[in-house]
Design a protein around this motif. Structure first.
Motif, PDB file in Angstrom:
ATOM      1  N   CYS A 124     -43.718  52.623  52.220  1.00 15.50           N
ATOM      2  CA  CYS A 124     -44.680  53.165  51.264  1.00 15.50           C
ATOM      3  C   CYS A 124     -44.077  54.309  50.450  1.00 15.50           C
ATOM      4  O   CYS A 124     -42.964  54.766  50.697  1.00 15.50           O
ATOM      5  CB  CYS A 124     -45.938  53.646  51.993  1.00 15.50           C
ATOM      6  SG  CYS A 124     -45.620  54.846  53.315  1.00 15.50           S
ATOM      7  N   THR A 125     -44.844  54.722  49.434  1.00 12.84           N
ATOM      8  CA  THR A 125     -44.581  55.947  48.678  1.00 12.84           C
ATOM      9  C   THR A 125     -43.212  55.953  48.001  1.00 12.84           C
ATOM     10  O   THR A 125     -42.547  56.976  47.908  1.00 12.84           O
ATOM     11  CB  THR A 125     -44.739  57.193  49.582  1.00 12.84           C
ATOM     12  OG1 THR A 125     -45.786  56.980  50.518  1.00 12.84           O
ATOM     13  CG2 THR A 125     -45.104  58.417  48.751  1.00 12.84           C
ATOM     14  N   LEU A 126     -42.774  54.788  47.513  1.00 18.17           N
ATOM     15  CA  LEU A 126     -41.499  54.702  46.803  1.00 18.17           C
ATOM     16  C   LEU A 126     -41.709  55.078  45.343  1.00 18.17           C
ATOM     17  O   LEU A 126     -42.417  54.389  44.609  1.00 18.17           O
ATOM     18  CB  LEU A 126     -40.942  53.284  46.900  1.00 18.17           C
ATOM     19  CG  LEU A 126     -39.615  53.026  46.174  1.00 18.17           C
ATOM     20  CD1 LEU A 126     -38.474  53.717  46.907  1.00 18.17           C
ATOM     21  CD2 LEU A 126     -39.337  51.534  46.062  1.00 18.17           C
ATOM     22  N   PHE A 127     -41.088  56.180  44.926  1.00 13.69           N
ATOM     23  CA  PHE A 127     -41.187  56.586  43.522  1.00 13.69           C
ATOM     24  C   PHE A 127     -39.928  57.351  43.125  1.00 13.69           C
ATOM     25  O   PHE A 127     -39.523  58.290  43.816  1.00 13.69           O
ATOM     26  CB  PHE A 127     -42.411  57.464  43.261  1.00 13.69           C
ATOM     27  CG  PHE A 127     -42.645  57.732  41.795  1.00 13.69           C
ATOM     28  CD1 PHE A 127     -43.290  56.785  41.005  1.00 13.69           C
ATOM     29  CD2 PHE A 127     -42.198  58.902  41.207  1.00 13.69           C
ATOM     30  CE1 PHE A 127     -43.490  57.014  39.644  1.00 13.69           C
ATOM     31  CE2 PHE A 127     -42.400  59.144  39.851  1.00 13.69           C
ATOM     32  CZ  PHE A 127     -43.049  58.203  39.064  1.00 13.69           C
ATOM     33  N   LEU A 128     -39.330  56.926  42.021  1.00 12.30           N
ATOM     34  CA  LEU A 128     -38.134  57.571  41.482  1.00 12.30           C
ATOM     35  C   LEU A 128     -38.459  58.094  40.096  1.00 12.30           C
ATOM     36  O   LEU A 128     -38.938  57.350  39.230  1.00 12.30           O
ATOM     37  CB  LEU A 128     -36.980  56.560  41.411  1.00 12.30           C
ATOM     38  CG  LEU A 128     -35.603  57.069  40.977  1.00 12.30           C
ATOM     39  CD1 LEU A 128     -35.082  58.133  41.948  1.00 12.30           C
ATOM     40  CD2 LEU A 128     -34.618  55.912  40.869  1.00 12.30           C
ATOM     41  N   ARG A 129     -38.220  59.375  39.890  1.00 10.44           N
ATOM     42  CA  ARG A 129     -38.521  59.982  38.596  1.00 10.44           C
ATOM     43  C   ARG A 129     -37.656  59.352  37.497  1.00 10.44           C
ATOM     44  O   ARG A 129     -36.536  58.908  37.737  1.00 10.44           O
ATOM     45  CB  ARG A 129     -38.311  61.495  38.646  1.00 10.44           C
ATOM     46  CG  ARG A 129     -39.222  62.177  39.662  1.00 10.44           C
ATOM     47  CD  ARG A 129     -39.145  63.682  39.534  1.00 10.44           C
ATOM     48  NE  ARG A 129     -39.664  64.121  38.245  1.00 10.44           N
ATOM     49  CZ  ARG A 129     -39.468  65.348  37.742  1.00 10.44           C
ATOM     50  NH1 ARG A 129     -38.735  66.229  38.410  1.00 10.44           N
ATOM     51  NH2 ARG A 129     -39.960  65.675  36.581  1.00 10.44           N
ATOM     52  N   GLU A 130     -38.219  59.323  36.301  1.00 11.50           N
ATOM     53  CA  GLU A 130     -37.598  58.573  35.206  1.00 11.50           C
ATOM     54  C   GLU A 130     -36.162  58.996  34.926  1.00 11.50           C
ATOM     55  O   GLU A 130     -35.288  58.157  34.685  1.00 11.50           O
ATOM     56  CB  GLU A 130     -38.441  58.725  33.932  1.00 11.50           C
ATOM     57  CG  GLU A 130     -37.981  57.832  32.828  1.00 11.50           C
ATOM     58  CD  GLU A 130     -39.114  57.103  32.119  1.00 11.50           C
ATOM     59  OE1 GLU A 130     -38.789  56.300  31.256  1.00 11.50           O
ATOM     60  OE2 GLU A 130     -40.289  57.356  32.417  1.00 11.50           O
TER      61      GLU A 130
END
Length: 339
Positions: A124-130
């Protein structure tokens, strides 16, 4: 270079910024200070002492830029979902309506509310800033969890799932939820998404239809997005499919995004990873590997160049990589080809 490490209290401002940037439909990061702080507290408690077995533990990691010290991404493992509060999904199935006497045989699709994933481990909670979406950073953020799973498999369920964000527009409007809202609820998608993110799920049991929904009764727009993934989530889905994850008919109850799953031991990076002894030096004939230490509370992972001495089961790494991984000569690391 990015290095993966467990989240710490000092990461709260970065976590809140990521929660804001993640937008609608990213239920696991609500823009709520108390809930974000609780996630940090929960993860720190989980890492504080290694549990004896699977339980309600959250292992939350951040990606830190080693040059700037900036946190540019998040990723996490929930060891067992649905134990203290229900974990709902729809299962896309079939029902047959037939009458041999009349010569009628119809197969219709249905959506049935289930708790089938209770106790299953979740990515879960996979997010990479642009600004960090380049090179192999996305692969590192997604796949580092598999080295943790491989090293500490006794802390997780044999099944591992990942919920993919479903289709919604820039304003948070979901075609699937729009149909549910019209017939069963009086809340828009951003509101219900937020309530779920902060743990207020009681309305689901109260208001969700208790019997299977016939898919052919849904609007054309709602039917068209069942099992479909948000544009921004497709790269993450492709990485999971590379690892052996597959959709088995379960979808999110709000936006109908697919939940994909795989047996832990069949995940490619889990199955193919191996432990090697560290030799610090000047590696030649190197290749890129996903590599982690084998520490629990001070887990570190990165993508780096190393050379493998097969005869000695050694990995030759530079002093810089050794420092980032917090290992010394003779320590053990886990590696897998990045692919």
């Amino acid at each position: 270079m990015l290095v993966i490490r467990p989240i710490e209290q000092r990461d709260f401002p970065a976590l809140k910024l990521i929660a804001i940037e993640s937008g609608h439909g990213f239920t696991s990061l609500p823009v709520n200070d108390e809930l974000l702080q609780n996630k940090i507290n929960h993860s720190e408690a989980s890492f504080r002492s290694r549990p004896a077995a699977k339980g309600e533990h959250l292992y939350f990691f951040v990606a830190e830029d080693t040059e700037t010290g900036e946190v540019v991404g998040t990723t996490a493992l929930d060891a067992a979902v649905g134990l203290s509060s229900p974990f709902y999904t729809y299962l896309l199935g079939k029902q047959v309506h037939s009458s041999p006497k009349l010569g009628i045989y119809n197969v219709v699709e249905t959506l049935t509310l289930t708790n089938d994933y209770t106790g299953v481990s979740e990515l879960c909670t996979l997010f990479l800033r642009e600004q960090a979406r380049q090179g192999l950073n996305g692969r590192l953020l997604s796949k580092c969890r598999f080295l943790f799973l491989a090293e500490f498999s006794e802390l997780f369920d044999r099944r591992v799932l990942a919920e993919m964000r479903g289709v919604s527009d820039d304003n948070g409007n979901s075609p699937f939820w729009s149909w549910l809202q019209e017939h069963f609820f009086s809340m828009d998608f951003p509101t219900v998404d937020y309530l779920t993110g902060i743990g207020q799920k009681g309305f689901i049991a109260d208001l969700m239809p208790k019997y299977p929904i016939y898919v052919n009764l849904l609007s054309k727009e709602a039917r068209s997005v069942i099992g479909k993934t948000h544009d921004k989530t497709r790269p993450a889905l492709r990485l999971l499919e590379e690892e052996g994850f597959a959709w088995r008919g379960y979808v999110d109850i709000f936006d109908a995004g697919p939940s994909v799953e795989c047996d832990l031991k069949h995940i490619r990076s889990v199955h193919n990873s191996r432990r090697l002894t560290v030799q610090i030096g000047h590696p030649v004939h190197t290749s890129k590997y996903l590599v982690s230490n084998t520490h629990f509370s001070s887990f570190r992972a990165l993508i780096g160049e190393l050379a493998i001495n097969e005869e000695k089961a050694q990995a030759v790494i530079t002093r810089e990589v050794a420092c980032l991984l917090k290992v010394e000569d003779g320590d053990t690391i886990r590696v897998v080809e990045i692919g």
